[in-house]
Design an enzyme around this catalytic site. Structure first.
Site, PDB file in Angstrom:
ATOM      1  N   TYR A 212       0.810  -1.220   0.000  1.00  0.00           N
ATOM      2  CA  TYR A 212       0.000   0.000   0.000  1.00  0.00           C
ATOM      3  C   TYR A 212       0.845   1.272   0.000  1.00  0.00           C
ATOM      4  O   TYR A 212       0.728   2.109  -0.903  1.00  0.00           O
ATOM      5  CB  TYR A 212      -0.944   0.002   1.207  1.00  0.00           C
ATOM      6  N   THR A 404     -46.622 -69.126  19.895  1.00  0.00           N
ATOM      7  CA  THR A 404     -46.629 -69.636  18.523  1.00  0.00           C
ATOM      8  C   THR A 404     -45.538 -69.005  17.662  1.00  0.00           C
ATOM      9  O   THR A 404     -45.465 -69.291  16.468  1.00  0.00           O
ATOM     10  CB  THR A 404     -48.004 -69.382  17.876  1.00  0.00           C
TER      11      THR A 404
END
EC number: 3.1.21.-
Length: 668
Positions: A212, A404
């Site tokens: 910068y 059963t």
């Protein structure tokens, strides 16, 4: 260009920036606005009043030397920028350094422990302003706003001291108030999206300077363009550096800091839409969730056994119980929406045992064989329902007397599925509280549906309905197969004392009726947990796909409530170790259902040809006794022949040679 072609000053600047490349620094901006006090104009360049301060004078002289040495050969900067502006920049440079040193003293920080960079710039709109980067290990991000207030106070005080405009004491106080209230010293901040507050933003020291500040042009025309006047730093690297060398340093730094290999990342549409960074906690939960789904974890107990580390990790977090509950709910939801009960069972099949698996001798099929059923047909129908292919008939109903085999078959199927929800008849208000996000619903010992009959019919037919949950809002149940056992006739619905026969046929239309009546021996045992996965794998291997189209292809029609599971009959040799192909006999062909004639051995033939023994009591006498017991007179009873008479008649019709020849033909 090779590194030998650059000056030593340039290389030192590059190395200094690389050394501090990742150092986090505060970014300050100093400014001086034009103000008017009681008709007196105070401009930015009216702060050059002489002062008897050796330290300040020395700092001004250093800034002047730096500016003079960096002038370009064309002297454009000297001719365009007036001496008053140059002198003011030099004074401001000394004042800013003085403010920094005073802050260091107040924080007990040695100046040599700090790294700083100062650059004076001119902007078309903003005018003069100065950027300051400050890094120190003793300064934390939280102290940024305090530093700004301290520097603003010192800055305003020095401006009042050096103001060359003749101001009264009141006007000097007003000038200082304006400088402090208007924040002539600012710090870089960012606004948080959620809190809507400003927080100090740190920058990378070396990167900020190279990318910068060093790329800016030097100011030539103050009224026409923007640029920089002067740069100074704590390392004395850019104080006397010329404009061209500054750009060279920026270029070299950029090239050297560039990564060697650039990784190519592919961003999915979902990640782009999300537009935020995932936290480590989110990533950990997603990884854990994938592991839970892959291992088919559906309960906290399974999680504790299969993934104890992740369970403890989540449990130790704040709100761990809710986190565990929600994670497990996502896992069960994923399984319920992506897999069927049949697919979950099929995944657990051991292929090594499938080769020698005898379907007829499995415990489930033994129960079906006791009733004379085609056990392949029954298993195929159950598999279609588990795969959500039964249409409206979405429920497997095992009913009949006790002992059963109803519950042991249902239990084996439920254990093989894993993700099972149980109906709770004791919870009158919320009986289906546990049945959401499941692959199978198990209703054990179902009774009278009563007022819940409509909910039962909807769930048993595979409809999507919403149910109420305790302590929560309503939740949706997706089409889920149901397995039900009962000793009662669930087709009879009683609400109070009133029977509702209108529900009988709709209930039958939703059930796959499997009535078990043969009582099992006491040592029969339970169905092995690997049996149903092998049954499903056996059906797939032999072409019995779990679809209703495949079912009708093999058995002629879809199952009904009064389905005859004994037809078509199945050969006893089916699925024996030496049998490769499955053969069933159609019910429409009576000849195919005859038993195979058993060959007669010679001793059996001799036994048949021996004279029959004569019973002590003639058949006629036995008939008379039975008729007397029934109250029938002797006249009504016709005399029956004796055994000797029957034998004589047979020998008169058939000779011994004829009988032996007939038996030999049967043997052939």
């Amino acid at each position: 260009m090779s590194g030998n072609q650059y000056t030593e000053e340039v290389m030192e600047g590059v190395n200094w920036l690389k050394k501090h490349a990742e150092n986090e620094a505060f970014s300050f901006v100093f400014k001086c606005d034009n103000v008017q006090l009681n008709g007196k104009d105070v401009h930015w360049n009216n702060y050059t009043k002489p002062i008897q301060n050796e330290e300040l004078t020395s700092l001004i002289r250093g800034a002047q030397t730096a500016m003079d040495q960096t002038e370009e050969e064309e002297m454009d900067w000297e001719s365009e920028v007036d001496s008053l502006a140059k002198k003011q920049v030099q004074t401001f440079d000394a004042l800013i350094k003085k403010c920094l040193f005073e802050v260091f003293v107040s924080k007990n920080i040695e100046p040599n422990e700090c790294v700083w960079f100062i650059q004076h710039e001119w902007g078309k709109d903003q005018g003069w302003h100065c950027h300051v980067l400050l890094h120190s290990k003793n300064l934390q991000q939280a102290t940024g706003k305090w530093l700004r207030r301290q520097m603003n106070m010192y800055w305003s005080r020095w401006l009042v001291t050096l103001c060359s405009v003749n101001l009264t004491p009141t006007e000097k106080i007003k000038l200082r108030e304006i400088a402090e209230d208007s924040e002539w010293v600012t710090i870089l901040t960012y606004r948080h999206k959620q809190t809507k507050k400003d927080y100090v933003k740190m920058v990378h020291f070396g990167n900020m300077i190279a990318y910068y500040f060093l790329t800016k042009k030097k100011i030539v025309h103050m009224t026409k363009e923007s640029g920089y006047f002067l740069s100074t730093d704590s390392g004395w690297k850019f104080n006397f550096m010329k404009y061209q060398d500054r750009h060279t340093v920026s270029t070299l730094y950029t090239e050297q800091m560039k990564p060697e290999t650039v990784e190519t990342t592919v961003t999915t549409a979902q990640e782009t839409k999300r537009g935020r960074i995932q936290t480590k906690k989110e990533v950990s939960i997603k990884c854990t969730l994938r592991d839970l789904v892959s291992k088919r974890v559906t309960s906290p107990e399974d999680w504790m056994m299969l993934q104890p580390d992740s369970y403890i990790e989540m449990m130790a977090q704040p709100g761990g119980e809710n986190l565990l509950k929600n994670t497990l709910e996502i896992c069960t939801l994923t399984l319920a929406r992506t897999k069927t009960a049949f697919e979950l069972i099929l995944e657990k099949a051991n292929n090594t045992k499938l080769t020698n698996f005898d379907l007829a001798n499995s415990r489930t099929c033994q129960i079906f064989r006791m009733h004379g059923w085609n056990w392949i047909k029954v298993c195929h129908a159950i598999a279609c329902v588990l795969n959500r292919q039964g249409g409206k008939r979405n429920t497997v109903l095992f009913h009949g007397p006790a002992s059963t085999g109803k519950s042991i078959i249902a239990q084996a199927i439920a254990q093989a599925v894993g993700n099972v929800g149980c109906y709770n008849a004791a919870n009158v208000n919320f009986p289906f509280n546990d049945c959401t996000n499941k692959n199978l619903i198990w209703i054990e010992e179902a009774g009278n549906f009563g007022q819940q009959v409509n909910q039962f019919k909807a769930i048993c037919s595979g409809q999507t309905i919403r149910i109420d949950q305790k302590g929560k809002g309503s939740k949706q149940i997706e089409p889920t197969p149901v397995i039900m056992t009962t000793n009662e006739n669930i087709t009879i619905v009683r609400i109070g004392c009133e029977e509702r026969p209108e529900h009988t046929q709709p209930i039958r239309d939703r059930m796959l009726n499997i009535k078990l009546v043969c009582k099992l021996p006491g040592d029969f045992g339970l169905v092995d947990k690997e049996e149903w996965p092998l049954i499903c794998a056996w059906l797939v291997k032999h072409g019995y796909e779990s679809t209703m189209a495949n079912y009708t292809h093999h058995w002629g029609k879809v199952p009904e409530w009064d389905e005859n599971w004994a037809e078509p009959k199945i050969q006893e040799g089916v699925n024996s170790p030496g049998c490769k192909d499955l053969e069933t006999q159609a019910a429409s062909n009576p000849q195919s259902q005859d038993h195979v004639l058993t060959p007669l051995t010679p001793d059996v033939v001799d036994l048949a040809l021996e004279p029959w023994s004569t019973p002590d009591t003639p058949i006629a006498e036995t008939a008379n006794q039975q008729s007397n017991q029934l109250g029938v007179t002797h006249k009504d009873v016709q005399a029956s022949p004796t055994w000797s008479e029957i034998e004589a008649d047979l020998r008169a019709i058939f000779t011994s040679e004829q009988l032996e020849e007939d038996f030999r033909d049967d043997l052939d």
